[in-house]
Write an enzyme that holds these catalytic residues in place. Structure first.
Site, short mmCIF file in Angstrom:
data_model
loop_
_atom_site.label_atom_id
_atom_site.label_comp_id
_atom_site.label_asym_id
_atom_site.label_seq_id
_atom_site.Cartn_x
_atom_site.Cartn_y
_atom_site.Cartn_z
N ASP A 467 -1.12 3.74 -2.09
CA ASP A 467 -1.32 5.18 -2.21
C ASP A 467 -0.33 5.79 -3.20
O ASP A 467 -0.68 6.71 -3.93
CB ASP A 467 -1.19 5.86 -0.84
N CYS A 514 5.24 -2.21 2.02
CA CYS A 514 4.09 -2.79 2.72
C CYS A 514 2.78 -2.64 1.94
O CYS A 514 1.72 -2.86 2.49
CB CYS A 514 3.96 -2.18 4.11
#
Lengths: 589, 89
Positions: A467, A514
């Site tokens: 993102d 992550c």
């Protein structure tokens, strides 16, 4: 004549979108589509009674369904129209119909589906040749009856995907998350799907399970009848139906090669992720399903760095209640043992919104009411969610992580909701871990730039580079027309990552990464050099990344970063990183 | 001793839903065997599927055969159904 007898059918090759790498070879299992192309398959004599049983159950269920429909229609539209269904009911209940189909099953050893379809085809054929327009129209009723009964026959077969007896390649128009999670993982070799993209649920799930998958094949279901051999080349996005012997041989060789390198990587499992100059890196796993925690730990993870809870909200018809959620979290915690497990709160947006959330369609979903924003506007649901996580925290080293934070107020509000729920639990005398660490995802440019403010309020950061890249570069990577602009190694993204790591280090707050970057060997040196000591990735990526870590020195990684920071174009960076990786591990490219 | 009679389908829409339902309904009240022949096909008078498959249109000739204890009552009743156009026009 068995379907798919090699050589009888032409070989068909189709190109789709890569969803999950690897090669799978096996007979096709076609999940139902609206058209019900039923393969002619002969069965063993011992299976005849079971097929008749399936037929009887389907007829009975269909009849009950039509009865309900008839009564409802009579109430709403009157008896005259309801008569249509009375005849459907009578035909489904017709002993003669059953006798013919049972005869087909017994004498020809057909499956219930094929035998029933055959008889319905015969009926329809008779009607198509009628000149009378009214009677000719009755063929529609026959279609209706066929579909209804077929749905019940196949409904049984569909449930059977949870307990298959032979390995199969699943061919389907689409797969719902609940279907996907109920697959018998041992016997499903791979997936070939009409729709979807590389970030669709099928794709995510296939990668997670380590099964080869190709999506966006458009009409693969119409090229496959079921039972014939199919090759799924998930590495290149190719599906081959009825492959010729040479093609099979070529792919089998590829499979053998893949297996050999897998064995090599598996041996790495027991070895620590330590660089040549003695620095230990913590490798954690990203999971989506509670049960996955077990295989993640088996693959050598030292904990769960990201447990995505979205599947809980996507797989069912209704929103999961506290017990549903608690059970799932509890299972994941149990599999993780004493190792840390970071549970990320629900991160759903309008793009993957479950029906229960009934939200309006945001014009621009990734910038809309999603993730933490949604939770803070739906506090009842959020509190239930947090309560389930907190209850699970009594059983292991659980941490909570908030996604999509963009400003301090959101973070504070989310944290105070956690504390509120903690008070409720105390009042109810329910066990939980009072001092469980609360952290946040850094996945918006705002959060990255304000890291020095956020760092005072959290126990850890986790860089969500997927993102972060998307928001920084204003690129939707699922959009094929701009996806070539999507680059986590863009200098802007690298600078943001660097800033967050340095901020965390100064404040002695752990920084994890992550995003998918963590599992891509090409970025390993870059990330280590930037100062990361903790990476969280798909379990299957752990051995490969560990291999790279064990081959490098931190000093070398730091010089790589110095060089990278001097490039001003993402292509230069990618080429440079590729060369450096080739230096240490030519196989990794 | 079987009884046999020929009759013409008079109702406009032929042997479709309602007529078949009424036929089967009435047929079920008799114990005898009931056969219906039409357009070179044969149907069991108790099977709506087979009757539908006769695709009997208006004007087609149907041959009824009943065989059993109440064969007389059956054939009279069933023929009357055809003659009345199954209560339609």
């Amino acid at each position: 004549m068995a379907a798919g007898a090699a050589g009888l059918w032409p070989m068909i090759q189709k190109k789709g979108t890569i969803a999950s790498p690897g090669v799978a070879i096996g007979p096709a299992l076609v999940l139902d589509t609206e058209e019900y192309r039923i393969p002619r398959r002969t069965i063993d004599a011992t299976r005849v009674p079971a097929q008749i049983h399936i037929l009887d159950d389907a007829l009975k269920a269909s009849r009950e369904e039509v009865r309900e429909l008839r009564l409802a229609t009579a109430r709403q539209l009157g008896d005259k129209i309801a008569t249509i269904f009375a005849l459907h009911e009578e035909i489904i209940a017709d002993k003669k119909l059953r006798d013919v189909v049972v005869g087909n099953i017994e004498n020809n050893r057909y499956t219930a589906a094929y035998a029933f379809g055959l008889q319905m085809n015969e009926l329809q054929r008779r009607f198509r040749n009628v000149a009378d327009p009214y009677l000719k129209e009755r063929v529609r009723d026959l279609f209706d009856i066929e579909k209804r009964v077929m749905r019940h026959i196949l409904g049984r077969a569909r449930e059977d995907i949870t307990r298959l007896t032979e390995p199969v390649v699943v061919v389907a128009h689409d797969i719902t998350p609940s279907q996907a999670v109920s697959f018998d993982q041992e016997h499903v070799l791979g997936f070939a799907i009409n729709v979807g993209g590389s970030t669709s649920h099928t794709a995510i799930l296939a990668r997670m399970l380590g099964k080869p998958a190709v999506v966006a094949l458009n009409d693969i279901t119409s090229d496959v009848a079921g039972g014939e051999p199919v090759i799924i080349d998930g590495t290149h996005g190719i599906v081959v139906v009825n492959p010729d012997p040479e093609t099979i041989e070529r792919y089998q060789a590829q499979q053998a090669k893949d297996r050999a390198s897998e064995i090599e990587l598996r041996e790495l499992r027991e070895l620590p992720a330590v660089t040549q100059d003695g620095h230990t890196i913590t490798l954690l796993a990203n999971i989506e399903l509670s049960n996955e925690a077990r295989s993640a730990m088996d693959s050598g993870a030292e904990g769960i760095g990201l447990y995505r809870t979205e599947f809980l909200f996507l797989s069912g018809e209704r929103a999961p209640n506290e017990e549903d959620q608690y059970e799932a979290f509890r299972t994941a915690v149990r599999h993780t043992g004493t190792k840390p497990i970071t549970i990320r709160t629900m991160d759903l947006g309008a793009d993957k919104m479950m029906s229960a959330m009934g939200a309006h369609h945001d014009h621009n979903p990734v910038l809309g009411l999603r993730s933490l924003r949604y939770c803070l506007k739906n506090l009842g649901m959020f509190r239930t969610h947090l309560r389930a996580i907190l209850r699970a925290s009594a059983h292991g080293d659980v941490r909570i992580m908030f996604p999509m934070v963009t400003n301090l107020m959101e973070l504070r509000q989310a944290k105070s909701t956690v504390f509120d729920v903690m008070e409720d639990l105390e009042e109810d005398e329910i066990a939980f871990r009072r001092d469980l660490p609360i952290g946040m995802m850094v996945e918006t440019p705002a959060a990255a730039m304000l890291a020095s403010i956020f760092v005072k309020e959290v126990a850890f950061f986790s860089l969500g580079t997927n993102d972060l890249t998307q928001y920084t570069l204003a690129v939707d990577r699922a959009n094929e027309r701009v996806s070539d602009l999507y680059a986590p190694h863009n200098p802007a993204v690298i600078r943001l990552i660097r800033q967050v790591i340095r901020t965390g280090r100064r404040a002695d707050v752990t920084v994890n990464l992550c995003g998918e970057m963590a599992g891509a060997p090409i970025y390993t040196m870059l990330l280590l050099g930037l100062g990361l000591r903790q990476l969280s990735m798909a379990p299957k990526d752990i051995p490969e990344v560990k291999k790279i870590i064990r081959l490098v020195t931190l000093r070398k990684c730091e010089t790589v970063v110095q060089k990278v920071l001097r490039f001003d174009d993402d292509r230069q960076i990618l080429n440079y990183l590729r060369d450096r990786l080739r230096d240490i591990d030519p196989d990794a490219i | 001793m079987a009884v046999e009679r020929e009759i013409v389908i008079r109702n406009k829409e032929g042997l479709h839903f309602r007529p078949i339902m009424r036929f089967v309904d009435l047929a079920s009240k008799f114990d005898c065997r009931i056969q219906v022949f039409c357009n070179e096909h044969e149907a069991d008078g108790h099977s709506p599927m087979e009757l539908l498959m006769l695709v009997g249109t208006q004007g087609s000739t149907v041959r009824l055969v009943t065989d059993g204890k109440d064969e007389q009552e059956a054939i009279v009743g069933l023929c009357r159904l055809f003659e009345s156009g199954f209560g339609e026009t």
